[in-house]
Scaffold this active site. Structure first.
Site, PDB file in Angstrom:
ATOM      1  N   ARG A   1       0.818  -1.226   0.000  1.00  0.00           N
ATOM      2  CA  ARG A   1       0.000   0.000   0.000  1.00  0.00           C
ATOM      3  C   ARG A   1       0.853   1.279   0.000  1.00  0.00           C
ATOM      4  NH1 ARG A   1      -2.882  -3.840  -0.830  1.00  0.00           N
ATOM      5  NH2 ARG A   1      -4.881  -4.256   0.198  1.00  0.00           N
TER       6      ARG A   1
ATOM      7  N   SER B   1     -11.110  -1.382   3.444  1.00  0.00           N
ATOM      8  CA  SER B   1     -10.414  -1.698   4.695  1.00  0.00           C
ATOM      9  C   SER B   1      -9.984  -0.393   5.354  1.00  0.00           C
ATOM     10  CB  SER B   1      -9.154  -2.520   4.422  1.00  0.00           C
ATOM     11  OG  SER B   1      -9.488  -3.790   3.944  1.00  0.00           O
TER      12      SER B   1
ATOM     13  N   GLU C   1      -5.368   2.571   6.729  1.00  0.00           N
ATOM     14  CA  GLU C   1      -5.089   2.462   5.288  1.00  0.00           C
ATOM     15  C   GLU C   1      -5.797   3.606   4.558  1.00  0.00           C
ATOM     16  OE1 GLU C   1      -5.473  -1.316   3.192  1.00  0.00           O
ATOM     17  OE2 GLU C   1      -6.653  -0.305   1.662  1.00  0.00           O
TER      18      GLU C   1
HETATM   19  N1  LIG Z   1      -8.608  -3.808  -1.997  1.00  0.00           N
HETATM   20  C1  LIG Z   1      -9.779  -3.191  -1.960  1.00  0.00           C
HETATM   21  O1  LIG Z   1     -10.825  -3.800  -1.935  1.00  0.00           O
HETATM   22  C2  LIG Z   1      -9.817  -1.672  -1.918  1.00  0.00           C
HETATM   23  C3  LIG Z   1      -8.686  -0.945  -2.195  1.00  0.00           C
HETATM   24  N2  LIG Z   1      -8.707   0.445  -2.202  1.00  0.00           N
HETATM   25  C4  LIG Z   1      -7.477   1.135  -2.572  1.00  0.00           C
HETATM   26  O2  LIG Z   1      -7.571   2.498  -2.686  1.00  0.00           O
HETATM   27  C5  LIG Z   1      -7.341   2.967  -4.049  1.00  0.00           C
HETATM   28  C6  LIG Z   1      -8.254   4.104  -4.189  1.00  0.00           C
HETATM   29  O3  LIG Z   1      -8.425   4.543  -5.549  1.00  0.00           O
HETATM   30  P1  LIG Z   1      -9.295   5.828  -5.800  1.00  0.00           P
HETATM   31  O4  LIG Z   1     -10.637   5.667  -5.180  1.00  0.00           O
HETATM   32  O5  LIG Z   1      -9.273   6.124  -7.242  1.00  0.00           O
HETATM   33  O6  LIG Z   1      -8.453   6.940  -5.017  1.00  0.00           O
HETATM   34  P2  LIG Z   1      -8.983   8.053  -4.026  1.00  0.00           P
HETATM   35  O7  LIG Z   1      -9.790   9.041  -4.770  1.00  0.00           O
HETATM   36  O8  LIG Z   1      -9.592   7.403  -2.840  1.00  0.00           O
HETATM   37  O9  LIG Z   1      -7.612   8.724  -3.615  1.00  0.00           O
HETATM   38  C7  LIG Z   1      -6.779   8.058  -2.691  1.00  0.00           C
HETATM   39  C8  LIG Z   1      -5.447   8.787  -2.589  1.00  0.00           C
HETATM   40  O10 LIG Z   1      -4.692   8.514  -3.730  1.00  0.00           O
HETATM   41  C9  LIG Z   1      -4.116   9.688  -4.241  1.00  0.00           C
HETATM   42  N3  LIG Z   1      -4.469   9.738  -5.672  1.00  0.00           N
HETATM   43  C10 LIG Z   1      -5.619   9.321  -6.280  1.00  0.00           C
HETATM   44  N4  LIG Z   1      -5.508   9.451  -7.602  1.00  0.00           N
HETATM   45  C11 LIG Z   1      -4.269   9.946  -7.837  1.00  0.00           C
HETATM   46  C12 LIG Z   1      -3.547  10.298  -9.006  1.00  0.00           C
HETATM   47  N5  LIG Z   1      -4.075  10.170 -10.234  1.00  0.00           N
HETATM   48  N6  LIG Z   1      -2.298  10.790  -8.871  1.00  0.00           N
HETATM   49  C13 LIG Z   1      -1.740  10.945  -7.650  1.00  0.00           C
HETATM   50  N7  LIG Z   1      -2.369  10.642  -6.507  1.00  0.00           N
HETATM   51  C14 LIG Z   1      -3.614  10.143  -6.597  1.00  0.00           C
HETATM   52  C15 LIG Z   1      -4.579  10.864  -3.441  1.00  0.00           C
HETATM   53  O11 LIG Z   1      -3.450  11.330  -2.736  1.00  0.00           O
HETATM   54  P3  LIG Z   1      -3.270  12.802  -2.057  1.00  0.00           P
HETATM   55  O12 LIG Z   1      -4.050  12.710  -0.804  1.00  0.00           O
HETATM   56  O13 LIG Z   1      -1.803  12.825  -1.771  1.00  0.00           O
HETATM   57  O14 LIG Z   1      -3.711  13.844  -2.991  1.00  0.00           O
HETATM   58  C16 LIG Z   1      -5.598  10.279  -2.493  1.00  0.00           C
HETATM   59  O15 LIG Z   1      -5.393  10.577  -1.152  1.00  0.00           O
HETATM   60  C17 LIG Z   1      -7.620   1.739  -4.878  1.00  0.00           C
HETATM   61  O16 LIG Z   1      -7.053   1.724  -6.111  1.00  0.00           O
HETATM   62  C18 LIG Z   1      -7.032   0.689  -3.932  1.00  0.00           C
HETATM   63  O17 LIG Z   1      -5.646   0.735  -3.916  1.00  0.00           O
HETATM   64  C19 LIG Z   1      -9.831   1.125  -1.874  1.00  0.00           C
HETATM   65  C20 LIG Z   1     -10.985   0.460  -1.540  1.00  0.00           C
HETATM   66  C21 LIG Z   1     -11.059  -0.975  -1.532  1.00  0.00           C
HETATM   67  C1  LIG Z   2     -10.824  -4.144   1.157  1.00  0.00           C
HETATM   68  C2  LIG Z   2      -9.552  -3.916   0.912  1.00  0.00           C
HETATM   69  O1  LIG Z   2      -8.648  -4.909   0.614  1.00  0.00           O
HETATM   70  C3  LIG Z   2      -8.775  -6.156   1.241  1.00  0.00           C
HETATM   71  C4  LIG Z   2      -8.956  -7.191   0.163  1.00  0.00           C
HETATM   72  O2  LIG Z   2     -10.127  -6.932  -0.566  1.00  0.00           O
HETATM   73  C5  LIG Z   2      -9.030  -8.561   0.859  1.00  0.00           C
HETATM   74  C6  LIG Z   2      -9.132  -9.704  -0.123  1.00  0.00           C
HETATM   75  O3  LIG Z   2      -7.898  -9.910  -0.722  1.00  0.00           O
HETATM   76  O4  LIG Z   2      -7.828  -8.772   1.624  1.00  0.00           O
HETATM   77  C7  LIG Z   2      -7.579  -7.804   2.600  1.00  0.00           C
HETATM   78  O5  LIG Z   2      -8.618  -7.752   3.571  1.00  0.00           O
HETATM   79  P1  LIG Z   2      -8.502  -8.624   4.885  1.00  0.00           P
HETATM   80  O6  LIG Z   2      -7.100  -8.598   5.396  1.00  0.00           O
HETATM   81  O7  LIG Z   2      -9.556  -8.142   5.793  1.00  0.00           O
HETATM   82  O8  LIG Z   2      -8.804 -10.071   4.298  1.00  0.00           O
HETATM   83  P2  LIG Z   2      -9.992 -11.080   4.565  1.00  0.00           P
HETATM   84  O9  LIG Z   2      -9.676 -12.279   3.760  1.00  0.00           O
HETATM   85  O10 LIG Z   2     -11.315 -10.435   4.385  1.00  0.00           O
HETATM   86  O11 LIG Z   2      -9.827 -11.430   6.120  1.00  0.00           O
HETATM   87  C8  LIG Z   2      -8.597 -11.948   6.620  1.00  0.00           C
HETATM   88  C9  LIG Z   2      -8.860 -12.867   7.805  1.00  0.00           C
HETATM   89  O12 LIG Z   2      -9.495 -12.167   8.853  1.00  0.00           O
HETATM   90  C10 LIG Z   2     -10.644 -12.877   9.284  1.00  0.00           C
HETATM   91  N1  LIG Z   2     -11.686 -11.931   9.715  1.00  0.00           N
HETATM   92  C11 LIG Z   2     -12.104 -10.967   8.855  1.00  0.00           C
HETATM   93  C12 LIG Z   2     -13.108 -10.111   9.248  1.00  0.00           C
HETATM   94  C13 LIG Z   2     -13.683 -10.243  10.508  1.00  0.00           C
HETATM   95  O13 LIG Z   2     -14.605  -9.507  10.910  1.00  0.00           O
HETATM   96  N2  LIG Z   2     -13.232 -11.218  11.323  1.00  0.00           N
HETATM   97  C14 LIG Z   2     -12.233 -12.080  10.970  1.00  0.00           C
HETATM   98  O14 LIG Z   2     -11.858 -12.936  11.749  1.00  0.00           O
HETATM   99  C15 LIG Z   2     -11.082 -13.698   8.064  1.00  0.00           C
HETATM  100  O15 LIG Z   2     -11.824 -14.824   8.457  1.00  0.00           O
HETATM  101  C16 LIG Z   2      -9.763 -14.052   7.430  1.00  0.00           C
HETATM  102  O16 LIG Z   2      -9.238 -15.217   8.018  1.00  0.00           O
HETATM  103  C17 LIG Z   2      -7.492  -6.447   1.997  1.00  0.00           C
HETATM  104  N3  LIG Z   2      -7.316  -5.489   3.081  1.00  0.00           N
HETATM  105  C18 LIG Z   2      -6.101  -5.218   3.549  1.00  0.00           C
HETATM  106  C19 LIG Z   2      -6.039  -4.274   4.689  1.00  0.00           C
HETATM  107  O17 LIG Z   2      -5.063  -5.658   3.067  1.00  0.00           O
HETATM  108  C20 LIG Z   2      -8.973  -2.579   0.867  1.00  0.00           C
HETATM  109  O18 LIG Z   2      -7.778  -2.472   0.595  1.00  0.00           O
HETATM  110  O19 LIG Z   2      -9.680  -1.585   1.133  1.00  0.00           O
END
Ligand SMILES: NC(=O)C1=CN([C@@H]2O[C@H](COP(=O)(O)OP(=O)(O)OC[C@H]3O[C@@H](n4cnc5c(N)ncnc54)[C@H](OP(=O)(O)O)[C@@H]3O)[C@@H](O)[C@H]2O)C=CC1
Ligand SMILES: C=C(O[C@H]1[C@H](O)[C@@H](CO)O[C@H](OP(=O)(O)OP(=O)(O)OC[C@H]2O[C@@H](n3ccc(=O)[nH]c3=O)[C@H](O)[C@@H]2O)[C@@H]1NC(C)=O)C(=O)O
EC number: 1.3.1.98
Length: 341
Positions: free
Chosen positions: A216, A266, A336
């Site tokens: 991240r 997250s 995060e």
């Molecule tokens: N794994 C998951 O399920 C999830 C993951 N995420 C993560 O968060 C990211 C969020 O994306 P998004 O919603 O588009 O971003 P956001 O609009 O939430 O912006 C997040 C940060 O990224 C920076 N940023 C965004 N776009 C740019 C750019 N084009 N150039 C430079 N800096 C930028 C900004 O920094 P500054 O503050 O410095 O201006 C901002 O604080 C995802 O791609 C992912 O990595 C989010 C939700 C769920």
């Molecule tokens: C949602 C995000 O990214 C997510 C991404 O979608 C998922 C799937 O790969 O893995 C990460 O979640 P996570 O670490 O919570 O992964 P999960 O697989 O959901 O949970 C991990 C472990 O925690 C346990 N778990 C989760 C939630 C809960 O309430 N209780 C619990 O015990 C699950 O059972 C599992 O054994 C990323 N988050 C981080 C901080 O790394 C995000 O970045 O915003």
């Protein structure tokens, strides 16, 4: 420089329809939280991005970048200065020969994954459900389900100070454009650390080897570069197999994560050797509320907005969760979500 003069200069660059004054950030964040951005600016071209950045630096106006707003907590009192929104105007996705996919910073992860599927290119399925843009993914090194952005990325197109492009270890980076108009891209005040006074900003394709990605984090994040796009290297596979993997991940995500309620994903990073959600659950925080901010009962790693949560509610809840988890397990949770001040 007085506000009116500054906003006139930005309006001249991007056109009146692309400068919104006092625009509520709640409308542009997945948390549905945030007061007004003083100026929400939507540049149409890379050149306009550079010109707006230069104008901000020259005038000492704060600058933030907003993608899909899926990983930010915007303050209740709003944000002074410019919030640069890189979404629709930078949303192109081009499939190139050799399994390359070039996407603009504003393209959503979902759109890139769909384009790759249509072209029979595998490798971006992991990101198909990540609710952000390519810009956000590059900055954060977006990751899910054992995949991360750095695994598939060849280069990231960025706006960087000219001295960095020339001497900052850009390797074989192609120097593609220089913005030289004094009023727009050069002669900017307040040089960044190591930057010479008066130099310009250039657009560079930063090779992945220079992106310093970690969990991240990235060089782009640390140096405050604006990401304009990225080029991915994917591999051929059958569209049916790619679709099956995307569908499977979507099912798993919907089953585990509270996608039906506003949140910013997250809330905390994974502490080394632990899962944040498990630690939070074990500390008895599931369902804990401050105002309308709640620790999700479905996945404790998410703070959700169950009504009209404010940023102050979310910050107080984050602090309380951190306190309880530290007390229960001795582990410190780091946010995060980007907490904008
Ligand atoms: N794994 C998951 O399920 C999830 C993951 N995420 C993560 O968060 C990211 C969020 O994306 P998004 O919603 O588009 O971003 P956001 O609009 O939430 O912006 C997040 C940060 O990224 C920076 N940023 C965004 N776009 C740019 C750019 N084009 N150039 C430079 N800096 C930028 C900004 O920094 P500054 O503050 O410095 O201006 C901002 O604080 C995802 O791609 C992912 O990595 C989010 C939700 C769920
Ligand atoms: C949602 C995000 O990214 C997510 C991404 O979608 C998922 C799937 O790969 O893995 C990460 O979640 P996570 O670490 O919570 O992964 P999960 O697989 O959901 O949970 C991990 C472990 O925690 C346990 N778990 C989760 C939630 C809960 O309430 N209780 C619990 O015990 C699950 O059972 C599992 O054994 C990323 N988050 C981080 C901080 O790394 C995000 O970045 O915003």
């Amino acid at each position: 420089m007085v506000d009116a003069t500054f906003s006139d200069s930005i309006r001249t660059i991007v056109g009146a329809e692309n400068l919104l004054a006092d625009e509520p950030l709640a409308a542009h964040t997945t948390f549905r939280i945030g007061g007004p951005a003083q100026w929400l600016v939507r540049p149409r071209t890379e050149y306009e991005v550079a010109a707006v950045c230069a104008a901000c630096r020259q005038a000492g106006v704060p600058l933030r970048i907003l993608g899909a707003g899926s990983n930010v907590l915007a303050p209740d009192e709003g944000l002074p200065g410019v919030t640069l929104q890189l979404t629709d105007n930078f949303a192109t996705v081009d499939v190139l020969p050799g399994g390359l996919v070039r996407a603009g910073a504003g393209a959503t992860n979902a759109a890139v994954a769909e384009a790759a599927w249509e072209a029979g290119l595998a490798g971006y399925e992991f990101a198909s459900g990540i609710p952000g843009t390519i810009g956000g993914a590059a900055i954060m090194n977006a990751g899910a389900y054992e995949g991360q952005f750095s695994d598939v990325t060849v280069s990231v197109r960025c706006l960087v100070p000219a001295s960095t492009a020339a001497t900052g270890g850009m390797g074989a980076a192609e120097r593609v454009e220089q913005c030289e108009t004094a009023a727009e891209c050069t002669g900017v005040g307040g040089p960044a650390e190591g930057e010479k006074q008066g130099e310009g900003l250039v657009v560079v394709d930063v090779p992945a080897s220079e992106a310093a990605w970690g969990y991240r984090t990235s060089r782009m994040m640390h140096e405050g570069w604006v990401v304009l796009g990225a080029t991915l290297q994917l591999r051929p596979d059958s569209p049916a197999a790619i679709r099956a993997r995307m569908d499977d991940l979507a099912r798993r995500r919907a089953e585990k994560q509270p996608l039906e309620v506003p949140s910013a994903g997250s809330t905390f990073k994974r502490p080394e050797g632990y899962f944040a959600g498990k630690l939070i659950q074990d500390a008895g925080c599931q369902g804990l509320c401050v105002g309308d901010a709640q620790v999700s009962t479905k996945h404790a790693g998410f703070v959700v907005n169950i009504g009209n949560a404010t940023a102050a509610d979310v910050l107080a809840l984050i602090a309380e969760v951190q306190r309880r988890v530290r007390e229960a397990s001795g582990v410190s949770l780091a946010p995060e979500v980007r907490l904008w001040q």
